[in-house]
Write a protein that holds these residues in place. Sequence first.
Motif, PDB file in Angstrom:
ATOM      1  N   GLY A 110      58.837  40.587  59.035  1.00 39.59           N
ATOM      2  CA  GLY A 110      60.289  40.550  59.166  1.00 39.59           C
ATOM      3  C   GLY A 110      60.713  40.812  60.592  1.00 39.59           C
ATOM      4  O   GLY A 110      59.917  40.651  61.518  1.00 39.59           O
ATOM      5  N   THR A 111      61.974  41.192  60.760  1.00 38.32           N
ATOM      6  CA  THR A 111      62.495  41.520  62.088  1.00 38.32           C
ATOM      7  C   THR A 111      63.218  42.852  62.003  1.00 38.32           C
ATOM      8  O   THR A 111      63.570  43.304  60.909  1.00 38.32           O
ATOM      9  CB  THR A 111      63.509  40.462  62.559  1.00 38.32           C
ATOM     10  OG1 THR A 111      64.441  40.242  61.498  1.00 38.32           O
ATOM     11  CG2 THR A 111      62.828  39.157  62.927  1.00 38.32           C
ATOM     12  N   LEU A 112      63.446  43.455  63.148  1.00 39.21           N
ATOM     13  CA  LEU A 112      64.248  44.679  63.196  1.00 39.21           C
ATOM     14  C   LEU A 112      65.656  44.351  62.731  1.00 39.21           C
ATOM     15  O   LEU A 112      66.227  43.340  63.137  1.00 39.21           O
ATOM     16  CB  LEU A 112      64.314  45.210  64.632  1.00 39.21           C
ATOM     17  CG  LEU A 112      62.998  45.657  65.268  1.00 39.21           C
ATOM     18  CD1 LEU A 112      63.221  46.031  66.719  1.00 39.21           C
ATOM     19  CD2 LEU A 112      62.401  46.821  64.503  1.00 39.21           C
ATOM     20  N   ALA A 113      66.196  45.160  61.863  1.00 41.31           N
ATOM     21  CA  ALA A 113      67.570  44.950  61.383  1.00 41.31           C
ATOM     22  C   ALA A 113      68.169  46.323  61.117  1.00 41.31           C
ATOM     23  O   ALA A 113      68.213  46.779  59.978  1.00 41.31           O
ATOM     24  CB  ALA A 113      67.565  44.080  60.130  1.00 41.31           C
ATOM     25  N   PRO A 114      68.647  46.978  62.178  1.00 35.11           N
ATOM     26  CA  PRO A 114      69.142  48.355  62.043  1.00 35.11           C
ATOM     27  C   PRO A 114      70.221  48.485  60.973  1.00 35.11           C
ATOM     28  O   PRO A 114      70.263  49.478  60.257  1.00 35.11           O
ATOM     29  CB  PRO A 114      69.708  48.670  63.431  1.00 35.11           C
ATOM     30  CG  PRO A 114      69.087  47.676  64.345  1.00 35.11           C
ATOM     31  CD  PRO A 114      68.806  46.462  63.542  1.00 35.11           C
ATOM     32  N   LEU A 115      71.081  47.456  60.856  1.00 33.99           N
ATOM     33  CA  LEU A 115      72.170  47.542  59.877  1.00 33.99           C
ATOM     34  C   LEU A 115      71.636  47.557  58.451  1.00 33.99           C
ATOM     35  O   LEU A 115      72.259  48.087  57.544  1.00 33.99           O
ATOM     36  CB  LEU A 115      73.144  46.368  60.063  1.00 33.99           C
ATOM     37  CG  LEU A 115      73.937  46.386  61.378  1.00 33.99           C
ATOM     38  CD1 LEU A 115      74.842  45.181  61.455  1.00 33.99           C
ATOM     39  CD2 LEU A 115      74.749  47.668  61.500  1.00 33.99           C
ATOM     40  N   GLY A 117      68.759  48.921  57.829  1.00 35.90           N
ATOM     41  CA  GLY A 117      67.849  50.058  57.790  1.00 35.90           C
ATOM     42  C   GLY A 117      66.398  49.687  58.013  1.00 35.90           C
ATOM     43  O   GLY A 117      65.497  50.418  57.604  1.00 35.90           O
ATOM     44  N   ILE A 118      66.144  48.514  58.642  1.00 36.65           N
ATOM     45  CA  ILE A 118      64.766  48.108  58.911  1.00 36.65           C
ATOM     46  C   ILE A 118      64.418  48.421  60.359  1.00 36.65           C
ATOM     47  O   ILE A 118      64.924  47.799  61.288  1.00 36.65           O
ATOM     48  CB  ILE A 118      64.560  46.608  58.603  1.00 36.65           C
ATOM     49  CG1 ILE A 118      64.896  46.349  57.127  1.00 36.65           C
ATOM     50  CG2 ILE A 118      63.105  46.198  58.900  1.00 36.65           C
ATOM     51  CD1 ILE A 118      64.863  44.909  56.715  1.00 36.65           C
ATOM     52  N   LEU A 123      57.961  47.498  59.878  1.00 38.90           N
ATOM     53  CA  LEU A 123      57.239  46.268  60.235  1.00 38.90           C
ATOM     54  C   LEU A 123      55.829  46.656  60.690  1.00 38.90           C
ATOM     55  O   LEU A 123      55.525  47.830  60.855  1.00 38.90           O
ATOM     56  CB  LEU A 123      57.981  45.540  61.357  1.00 38.90           C
ATOM     57  CG  LEU A 123      59.465  45.267  61.104  1.00 38.90           C
ATOM     58  CD1 LEU A 123      60.112  44.687  62.352  1.00 38.90           C
ATOM     59  CD2 LEU A 123      59.632  44.307  59.932  1.00 38.90           C
ATOM     60  N   ARG A 124      54.956  45.658  60.922  1.00 41.57           N
ATOM     61  CA  ARG A 124      53.586  45.976  61.369  1.00 41.57           C
ATOM     62  C   ARG A 124      53.544  46.048  62.890  1.00 41.57           C
ATOM     63  O   ARG A 124      52.787  45.323  63.528  1.00 41.57           O
ATOM     64  CB  ARG A 124      52.585  44.936  60.848  1.00 41.57           C
ATOM     65  CG  ARG A 124      52.197  45.107  59.389  1.00 41.57           C
ATOM     66  CD  ARG A 124      53.256  44.511  58.488  1.00 41.57           C
ATOM     67  NE  ARG A 124      52.895  44.551  57.068  1.00 41.57           N
ATOM     68  CZ  ARG A 124      52.920  43.470  56.306  1.00 41.57           C
ATOM     69  NH1 ARG A 124      53.256  42.300  56.798  1.00 41.57           N
ATOM     70  NH2 ARG A 124      52.603  43.575  55.029  1.00 41.57           N
ATOM     71  N   VAL A 125      54.391  46.924  63.466  1.00 46.56           N
ATOM     72  CA  VAL A 125      54.471  47.075  64.910  1.00 46.56           C
ATOM     73  C   VAL A 125      53.312  47.938  65.408  1.00 46.56           C
ATOM     74  O   VAL A 125      52.620  47.578  66.353  1.00 46.56           O
ATOM     75  CB  VAL A 125      55.835  47.694  65.320  1.00 46.56           C
ATOM     76  CG1 VAL A 125      55.835  48.039  66.803  1.00 46.56           C
ATOM     77  CG2 VAL A 125      56.975  46.723  65.003  1.00 46.56           C
ATOM     78  N   ARG A 126      53.104  49.084  64.745  1.00 43.73           N
ATOM     79  CA  ARG A 126      52.024  49.993  65.130  1.00 43.73           C
ATOM     80  C   ARG A 126      50.685  49.248  65.092  1.00 43.73           C
ATOM     81  O   ARG A 126      49.870  49.359  66.020  1.00 43.73           O
ATOM     82  CB  ARG A 126      52.009  51.187  64.167  1.00 43.73           C
ATOM     83  CG  ARG A 126      51.073  52.325  64.549  1.00 43.73           C
ATOM     84  CD  ARG A 126      51.238  53.527  63.601  1.00 43.73           C
ATOM     85  NE  ARG A 126      51.190  53.145  62.188  1.00 43.73           N
ATOM     86  CZ  ARG A 126      50.057  52.874  61.511  1.00 43.73           C
ATOM     87  NH1 ARG A 126      48.891  52.934  62.114  1.00 43.73           N
ATOM     88  NH2 ARG A 126      50.098  52.527  60.229  1.00 43.73           N
TER      89      ARG A 126
END
Lengths: 198, 198
Positions: A110-115, A117-118, A123-126
């Motif tokens: 997915g993508t970052l979506a602060p609104l 709550g993501i 996500l698999r950032v780490r």
Amino acid sequence: MLSTSPALESLITAFSRLPGIGRKTAQRMALFTLRQPRSEVEELITALQNVLERVRSCSTCFNITETDPCAICSSSRRNHGLVCVVEEPNDVFAIERTNDYKGVYHVLGGTLAPLDGIGPEDLRVRELIERVEKGMDEVILALNPTVEGEATTHYLSRLLKPLGVRVTRIARGIPVGADLEFADDATLVRALEGRIPV
Amino acid sequence: MLSTSPALESLITAFSRLPGIGRKTAQRMALFTLRQPRSEVEELITALQNVLERVRSCSTCFNITETDPCAICSSSRRNHGLVCVVEEPNDVFAIERTNDYKGVYHVLGGTLAPLDGIGPEDLRVRELIERVEKGMDEVILALNPTVEGEATTHYLSRLLKPLGVRVTRIARGIPVGADLEFADDATLVRALEGRIPV
């Protein structure tokens, strides 16, 4: 309304949960399964059961797979120093279809979506950072050109560059076969920015 | 292209056999089932299995049912002297939805289509004649207003009238809520022909 068969009614409800399938289409699909040879409906049942039992995520790239690591991650004909970051497994399919890319993938989920709550921890950032730290020559960011995709591209590039890896993003511009006249302003601006020598 | 998972590939193939589902939609549906909770996919599997096991044709009216005869044919609140002849089970659902019709049905299983090699023996024509001969007050022909539907209506009315039963057909005219201006000529002609006193 379909009270003549509760089983058929349940099937229509189950079909209508699928994406893009409204009640009318679900009804047509359910009635169609009644006219299909029994063997074809059984094939659909088996296919669904097999997907439930066999399909999982690759523990390296998080793409869909039946073996772990997946066929791409375990292929010796792939460039394991080049990783392409995408949002979802269907993006992998889209790129693989071109038969052009020879690196490996990382499915972000997915993508970052602060609104919504993501955040990065959803996500698999780490896992991406860990792969890059183990040694990567180049990370290609191939997220969708949406607001969230752009923000995530920006976020990841700031996170990855300090690790000493080359970070690129796929080009935005006029699609092949499209008409310049009908391109939107944002795309035209990006196409001009991304001009290359001929 | 989806070589990372043969199971998923099989599911996409199975989905794309359904009516109105192209390869892209099938792919989206298959990827969606991976993200769905396991229990929802299991519900779809169970629904398909139940349909295979339980759903059959009513031996009287040939509508879809789980009991034989079906709920409509065995209902004492229905007028069993009035039968409505339709092409397919979904036509029964459409009429039942109105909650207006109180007779019984006869599902023909299609229309006469000599060019496709579909003759009276491929439809439930003989069974209709037998039902009418056992005693019916009225047969309503409710086939679709296509060339084949019209031809079948004509064929059935010639076959049924000598049996002394009242034979009617559903009205063709301007749909409720539609605009006279945009009605096609054939519909307008039928609407004029079918005029009733006010």
